[in-house]
Design an enzyme around this catalytic site. Structure first.
Site, short mmCIF file in Angstrom:
data_model
loop_
_atom_site.label_atom_id
_atom_site.label_comp_id
_atom_site.label_asym_id
_atom_site.label_seq_id
_atom_site.Cartn_x
_atom_site.Cartn_y
_atom_site.Cartn_z
N LYS A 33 0.83 -1.21 0.00
CA LYS A 33 0.00 0.00 0.00
C LYS A 33 0.87 1.27 0.00
O LYS A 33 2.03 1.24 0.38
CB LYS A 33 -0.93 0.00 1.22
CG LYS A 33 -0.23 0.09 2.56
CD LYS A 33 -1.25 0.10 3.69
CE LYS A 33 -0.57 0.26 5.04
NZ LYS A 33 -1.54 0.38 6.14
N ARG A 119 -10.82 0.26 15.44
CA ARG A 119 -10.70 1.17 14.32
C ARG A 119 -11.69 0.79 13.23
O ARG A 119 -12.44 1.63 12.73
CB ARG A 119 -9.25 1.15 13.78
CG ARG A 119 -8.99 2.12 12.65
CD ARG A 119 -7.52 2.13 12.26
NE ARG A 119 -7.07 0.85 11.71
CZ ARG A 119 -5.85 0.65 11.23
NH1 ARG A 119 -4.95 1.63 11.25
NH2 ARG A 119 -5.51 -0.54 10.74
N TYR A 237 15.07 30.97 4.22
CA TYR A 237 13.95 31.80 4.67
C TYR A 237 14.07 32.22 6.14
O TYR A 237 14.51 31.44 6.99
CB TYR A 237 12.63 31.05 4.48
CG TYR A 237 12.18 30.95 3.04
CD1 TYR A 237 11.76 32.08 2.34
CD2 TYR A 237 12.16 29.73 2.38
CE1 TYR A 237 11.33 31.99 1.01
CE2 TYR A 237 11.73 29.62 1.07
CZ TYR A 237 11.33 30.77 0.39
OH TYR A 237 10.91 30.68 -0.92
N MET A 284 10.70 24.58 -0.55
CA MET A 284 9.79 23.67 -1.24
C MET A 284 10.54 22.68 -2.12
O MET A 284 10.19 21.49 -2.18
CB MET A 284 8.79 24.46 -2.09
CG MET A 284 7.70 23.63 -2.73
SD MET A 284 6.56 24.61 -3.73
CE MET A 284 5.79 25.64 -2.47
#
Length: 329
Positions: A33, A119, A237, A284
């Site tokens: 997964k 769950r 930054y 980023m």
């Protein structure tokens, strides 16, 4: 260009360690997964086929479609049932009694048993009703499984699982494939009830309990630029990092858009060499450090890297952008 190295030998080593602890390879389910925990579902499924694995598990039908021709059985763990379209080798996990309103005659299903994680899954109170619905709708129940919430909770959940397993064995005519162990349960030896296991992160070199495993993935970045930094110069930054000396810094082509955990410049985060720290907030699409080689390894141990951020290797790995180039080594 940033890239990921996938170590095939380490992957096979880890699968062998897992195989030692199940009855046979048909009792070993590999979890693919979320893009095989960031390792690439296509690459890892091919490795697993070469290892003769026959049973895989994925998140949903979209993931199952990518490997539909590779495995004898594909367990689909979290599919929303109203969108489900069955195939011969698909096994739909039944996470709630309402799933049975959508599955069709002949569909292969696996009951998820809620043994105490609370769950999702079928609990002891509605197990009788579920079996009646399965028989009335002529569904093909082939398996049942549970999920332990933590190694510490196995002792509380395991008796519930055994009770539900025995009920199914006594009240359903066909033989079922039972499995309760995840990676941690397997390496604790607590899969004695069924001799099977669903292997997730262990196949990639990590486990929440003691296990002799090897990391499969390493993450690499390539240099974009370099420049001389003077005393009192800031990098990145918000001027979080301010130099107290002169040195040459470099900028490398991985950032939080690529899946790096977000470093705000607080504390220290080191690259795989354990000597070179990230300087200032990551951006980023890039991060800065000292001027090193043209290619640098950001991490080759996801657990060590995750610890800098007070998280786990799951998060560090599944965040990785699937478009990052993969190199098999």
């Amino acid at each position: 260009m940033a890239f990921i190295k996938i170590n095939k030998d380490n992957y096979f080593y880890n699968l062998n360690e897992c195989l030692k602890r199940v009855k046979d390879i048909n009792k070993l389910i590999i979890i693919l997964k979320d893009n095989a925990y960031g390792h690439d579902i296509n690459i890892i499924s091919d490795f697993a086929l070469e290892f003769n694995v026959t049973y895989a598990a994925v998140k949903n039908q979209e993931e199952a479609q990518k490997i539909k021709d590779k495995f004898k059985n594909i367990l689909i763990l979290s599919q929303i049932p109203k969108y489900y379209e069955a195939k011969d080798n698909y096994v739909l996990a039944i996470n709630d009694i309402n799933y049975l309103n959508y599955v069709k005659k002949g569909d292969k299903i696996a009951l998820k048993l809620d043994s105490g994680m609370h769950r999702s899954g079928i609990n002891t109170h509605n197990l009788e009703d579920v079996l009646k619905l399965i028989k009335d709708k002529n569904l093909k129940l082939v398996s049942a499984f549970t999920h332990y919430s933590s190694p510490n909770n196995i002792k509380f959940q395991k008796p519930n699982y055994i009770k539900m397993k025995e009920y199914l064995e006594q009240n359903y005519d066909e033989e079922l494939f039972f499995h309760s162990a995840n990676s941690s349960t397997l390496f604790l030896g607590e899969n004695d009830i069924d001799g099977a296991a669903r292997v997730g992160l262990a196949q990639f070199g990590y486990c929440d309990v003691k296990a002799n495993l090897k990391p499969v993935l390493s993450l690499w970045a390539e240099k974009i630029s370099s420049r001389k930094i003077h005393k009192n110069d800031s990098i990145g930054y918000d001027e979080v990092f301010v130099s107290d000396d002169e040195f040459v810094a470099a900028n490398y082509d991985l950032g939080y858009a690529d899946g790096l955990l977000y470093y705000k410049g607080e504390g220290e985060v080191y690259l795989a060499d354990d000597k070179s720290k990230i300087l200032g907030k990551i951006s980023m699409d890039s991060f800065s450090t000292y001027d090193l080689e043209d290619e640098v390894c950001v991490f080759d141990d996801a657990l060590k890297y995750a610890n800098y951020f007070n998280t786990n290797p799951y998060e560090a790995l599944v965040r990785l952008n699937p478009n990052i180039k993969k190199i098999i080594v």
